[in-house]
Scaffold this motif. Structure first.
Motif, PDB file in Angstrom:
ATOM      1  N   GLY A  79       0.284 -31.955  -0.730  1.00  0.00           N
ATOM      2  CA  GLY A  79      -0.184 -31.791  -1.905  1.00  0.00           C
ATOM      3  C   GLY A  79      -0.117 -32.867  -2.902  1.00  0.00           C
ATOM      4  N   LEU A  80      -0.016 -32.600  -4.286  1.00  0.00           N
ATOM      5  CA  LEU A  80      -0.063 -33.700  -5.252  1.00  0.00           C
ATOM      6  C   LEU A  80       1.152 -33.341  -5.986  1.00  0.00           C
ATOM      7  CD1 LEU A  80      -3.687 -34.056  -6.496  1.00  0.00           C
ATOM      8  CD2 LEU A  80      -2.388 -35.385  -4.820  1.00  0.00           C
ATOM      9  N   TRP A  81       2.053 -34.254  -6.269  1.00  0.00           N
ATOM     10  CA  TRP A  81       3.450 -34.186  -7.034  1.00  0.00           C
ATOM     11  C   TRP A  81       2.967 -35.077  -8.333  1.00  0.00           C
ATOM     12  CZ3 TRP A  81       7.354 -31.652  -8.217  1.00  0.00           C
ATOM     13  CH2 TRP A  81       8.591 -32.475  -9.106  1.00  0.00           C
ATOM     14  N   GLN A  82       2.592 -34.483  -9.505  1.00  0.00           N
ATOM     15  CA  GLN A  82       2.330 -35.169 -10.860  1.00  0.00           C
ATOM     16  C   GLN A  82       1.278 -36.094 -10.372  1.00  0.00           C
ATOM     17  OE1 GLN A  82       6.231 -36.919 -11.831  1.00  0.00           O
ATOM     18  NE2 GLN A  82       6.985 -35.035 -12.470  1.00  0.00           N
ATOM     19  N   GLY A  83       0.136 -35.728  -9.743  1.00  0.00           N
ATOM     20  CA  GLY A  83      -1.022 -36.536  -9.486  1.00  0.00           C
ATOM     21  C   GLY A  83      -1.025 -37.431  -8.388  1.00  0.00           C
ATOM     22  N   THR A  84       0.273 -37.441  -7.711  1.00  0.00           N
ATOM     23  CA  THR A  84       0.227 -38.497  -6.634  1.00  0.00           C
ATOM     24  C   THR A  84       0.550 -37.987  -5.155  1.00  0.00           C
ATOM     25  OG1 THR A  84       1.517 -39.805  -8.153  1.00  0.00           O
ATOM     26  CG2 THR A  84       1.807 -40.568  -5.952  1.00  0.00           C
ATOM     27  N   PRO A  85      -0.321 -38.333  -4.398  1.00  0.00           N
ATOM     28  CA  PRO A  85       0.025 -37.704  -2.890  1.00  0.00           C
ATOM     29  C   PRO A  85       1.419 -37.347  -2.653  1.00  0.00           C
ATOM     30  CG  PRO A  85      -1.650 -39.542  -2.671  1.00  0.00           C
ATOM     31  CD  PRO A  85      -1.017 -39.581  -4.314  1.00  0.00           C
ATOM     32  N   CYS A  86       1.641 -36.351  -2.059  1.00  0.00           N
ATOM     33  CA  CYS A  86       2.847 -35.754  -1.736  1.00  0.00           C
ATOM     34  C   CYS A  86       2.985 -35.593  -0.203  1.00  0.00           C
ATOM     35  CB  CYS A  86       3.276 -34.679  -2.607  1.00  0.00           C
ATOM     36  SG  CYS A  86       4.933 -33.939  -2.391  1.00  0.00           S
ATOM     37  N   ARG A  87       4.124 -36.240   0.708  1.00  0.00           N
ATOM     38  CA  ARG A  87       4.086 -35.788   2.037  1.00  0.00           C
ATOM     39  C   ARG A  87       5.610 -35.364   2.421  1.00  0.00           C
ATOM     40  NH1 ARG A  87       1.332 -40.864   1.200  1.00  0.00           N
ATOM     41  NH2 ARG A  87      -0.758 -40.410   1.294  1.00  0.00           N
ATOM     42  N   ALA A  88       5.516 -34.554   3.160  1.00  0.00           N
ATOM     43  CA  ALA A  88       6.859 -34.013   3.793  1.00  0.00           C
ATOM     44  C   ALA A  88       7.141 -34.435   4.974  1.00  0.00           C
ATOM     45  CB  ALA A  88       6.851 -32.496   3.675  1.00  0.00           C
ATOM     46  N   LEU A  89       8.446 -34.756   5.389  1.00  0.00           N
ATOM     47  CA  LEU A  89       9.024 -35.417   6.350  1.00  0.00           C
ATOM     48  C   LEU A  89      10.431 -34.435   6.754  1.00  0.00           C
ATOM     49  CD1 LEU A  89       8.281 -37.221   8.641  1.00  0.00           C
ATOM     50  CD2 LEU A  89       9.339 -38.883   7.337  1.00  0.00           C
ATOM     51  N   SER A  90      10.502 -34.197   7.943  1.00  0.00           N
ATOM     52  CA  SER A  90      12.045 -33.713   8.426  1.00  0.00           C
ATOM     53  C   SER A  90      12.700 -34.675   9.174  1.00  0.00           C
ATOM     54  CB  SER A  90      11.538 -32.514   9.290  1.00  0.00           C
ATOM     55  OG  SER A  90      12.902 -31.898   9.624  1.00  0.00           O
ATOM     56  N   LEU A  91      13.948 -34.797   8.667  1.00  0.00           N
ATOM     57  CA  LEU A  91      14.667 -36.001   9.334  1.00  0.00           C
ATOM     58  C   LEU A  91      15.867 -35.412  10.062  1.00  0.00           C
ATOM     59  CD1 LEU A  91      14.799 -38.272   6.301  1.00  0.00           C
ATOM     60  CD2 LEU A  91      13.342 -38.622   8.377  1.00  0.00           C
ATOM     61  N   PRO A  92      16.492 -36.231  11.061  1.00  0.00           N
ATOM     62  CA  PRO A  92      17.761 -35.541  11.748  1.00  0.00           C
ATOM     63  C   PRO A  92      18.863 -35.718  10.760  1.00  0.00           C
ATOM     64  CG  PRO A  92      16.945 -37.635  13.001  1.00  0.00           C
ATOM     65  CD  PRO A  92      15.997 -37.278  11.855  1.00  0.00           C
ATOM     66  N   SER A  93      19.841 -34.584  10.882  1.00  0.00           N
ATOM     67  CA  SER A  93      20.858 -34.347   9.841  1.00  0.00           C
ATOM     68  C   SER A  93      21.942 -35.397   9.985  1.00  0.00           C
ATOM     69  CB  SER A  93      21.231 -32.994  10.166  1.00  0.00           C
ATOM     70  OG  SER A  93      21.785 -32.979  11.555  1.00  0.00           O
ATOM     71  N   GLU A  94      21.981 -36.158  11.184  1.00  0.00           N
ATOM     72  CA  GLU A  94      23.256 -37.186  11.361  1.00  0.00           C
ATOM     73  C   GLU A  94      22.573 -38.613  10.960  1.00  0.00           C
ATOM     74  OE1 GLU A  94      20.670 -37.539  15.227  1.00  0.00           O
ATOM     75  OE2 GLU A  94      21.476 -36.010  13.748  1.00  0.00           O
ATOM     76  N   LEU A  95      21.530 -38.812  10.324  1.00  0.00           N
ATOM     77  CA  LEU A  95      20.992 -40.057   9.773  1.00  0.00           C
ATOM     78  C   LEU A  95      21.401 -40.400   8.372  1.00  0.00           C
ATOM     79  CD1 LEU A  95      18.946 -41.881  11.197  1.00  0.00           C
ATOM     80  CD2 LEU A  95      17.136 -40.607   9.820  1.00  0.00           C
ATOM     81  N   THR A  96      21.846 -41.536   8.184  1.00  0.00           N
ATOM     82  CA  THR A  96      22.067 -42.032   6.883  1.00  0.00           C
ATOM     83  C   THR A  96      21.040 -43.010   6.332  1.00  0.00           C
ATOM     84  OG1 THR A  96      24.438 -41.725   7.129  1.00  0.00           O
ATOM     85  CG2 THR A  96      24.039 -43.178   5.333  1.00  0.00           C
ATOM     86  N   ILE A  97      20.594 -42.793   5.312  1.00  0.00           N
ATOM     87  CA  ILE A  97      19.456 -43.550   4.833  1.00  0.00           C
ATOM     88  C   ILE A  97      19.744 -44.319   3.445  1.00  0.00           C
ATOM     89  CG2 ILE A  97      16.888 -43.736   4.031  1.00  0.00           C
ATOM     90  CD1 ILE A  97      17.407 -42.005   6.569  1.00  0.00           C
ATOM     91  N   PRO A  98      20.006 -45.846   3.646  1.00  0.00           N
ATOM     92  CA  PRO A  98      20.683 -46.453   2.597  1.00  0.00           C
ATOM     93  C   PRO A  98      19.739 -46.526   1.502  1.00  0.00           C
ATOM     94  CG  PRO A  98      20.301 -47.828   4.667  1.00  0.00           C
ATOM     95  CD  PRO A  98      19.648 -46.551   4.957  1.00  0.00           C
TER      96      PRO A  98
END
Ligand SMILES: [Zn+2]
Length: 205
Positions: A79-98
């Motif tokens: 959908g749109l979040w505050q007018g901006t395209p919004c995308r969802a993604l599921s990530l592995p739980s062990e992953l650390t994202i800097p």
């Protein structure tokens, strides 16, 4: 933090309430969301990954940082979040994202505003359906998304699959020896039901 439900001590008493998203988010089927730069709802277990600046949390925007960018996981426009395209993604739980902070959606008291809390919950429900509807439950062939709506068609037997609408309440309303029953247009004659309600993606009870 704004509590859109001041009569409730915590937004967790009304978890994942799409009503609190009304000013910020419009749910749309994937093919109705414009392409181009947008924001991300990154779900990781019970958490959402957010960008933090001076103690304020926001959705990550633009290109995703490594290692997500190299993972080639399927993103889902929602959908749109505050007018901006919004995308969802599921990530592995062990992953650390800097550069991104995991915030547990079930933390009490909540760590983020109700709108972000609810968006994380709605995205989790949609991703759960997306994962569980990859193959047809009738014949096990892969499914393909339907145009302009949330739904999929089986590439084998043609069965249509839609997100489950979950019954959440059913009541018996009684007045003395009488019962209150409901009917739906199109039902066969003499068919009645108890009063019942159903919950869609992120809908409030
Ligand atoms: Zn099938």
């Amino acid at each position: 933090m704004t509590n859109d439900y001041p009569s409730f001590a915590s937004p967790l008493h009304l978890p994942f309430n799409r009503q609190s998203l009304a000013r910020n988010f419009t749910l749309s089927p994937p093919d109705a969301v414009p392409t181009g730069e947008g924001v991300w709802v990154l779900r990781q277990g019970a958490s959402i990954l957010l960008a933090e600046k001076n103690g304020a949390f926001s959705l990550p925007q633009g290109d995703l940082p490594p290692p997500i960018s190299g993972m080639n996981r399927p993103e889902l426009p929602i959908g749109l979040w505050q007018g901006t395209p919004c995308r969802a993604l599921s990530l592995p739980s062990e992953l650390t994202i800097p550069g991104l902070t995991p915030v547990n959606l079930l933390a009490d008291p909540p760590q983020i505003a109700p709108a972000l809390l609810s968006l994380g919950g709605v995205a989790g429900q949609i991703l759960h359906w997306q994962r569980g509807s990859t193959f047809c439950s009738h014949c096990a062939a892969p499914t393909v998304p339907l145009a302009h709506e949330w739904g999929k068609r089986c590439s084998g037997c043609g069965h249509l699959h839609f997100p489950s609408i979950h019954p959440c309440i059913i009541v018996l309303v009684r007045r003395g020896r009488e019962l209150l029953l409901t009917r739906k247009e199109g039902w066969p004659e003499n068919r009645y039901s108890l009063v019942a309600g159903f919950v869609d993606f992120g809908e409030a009870l």
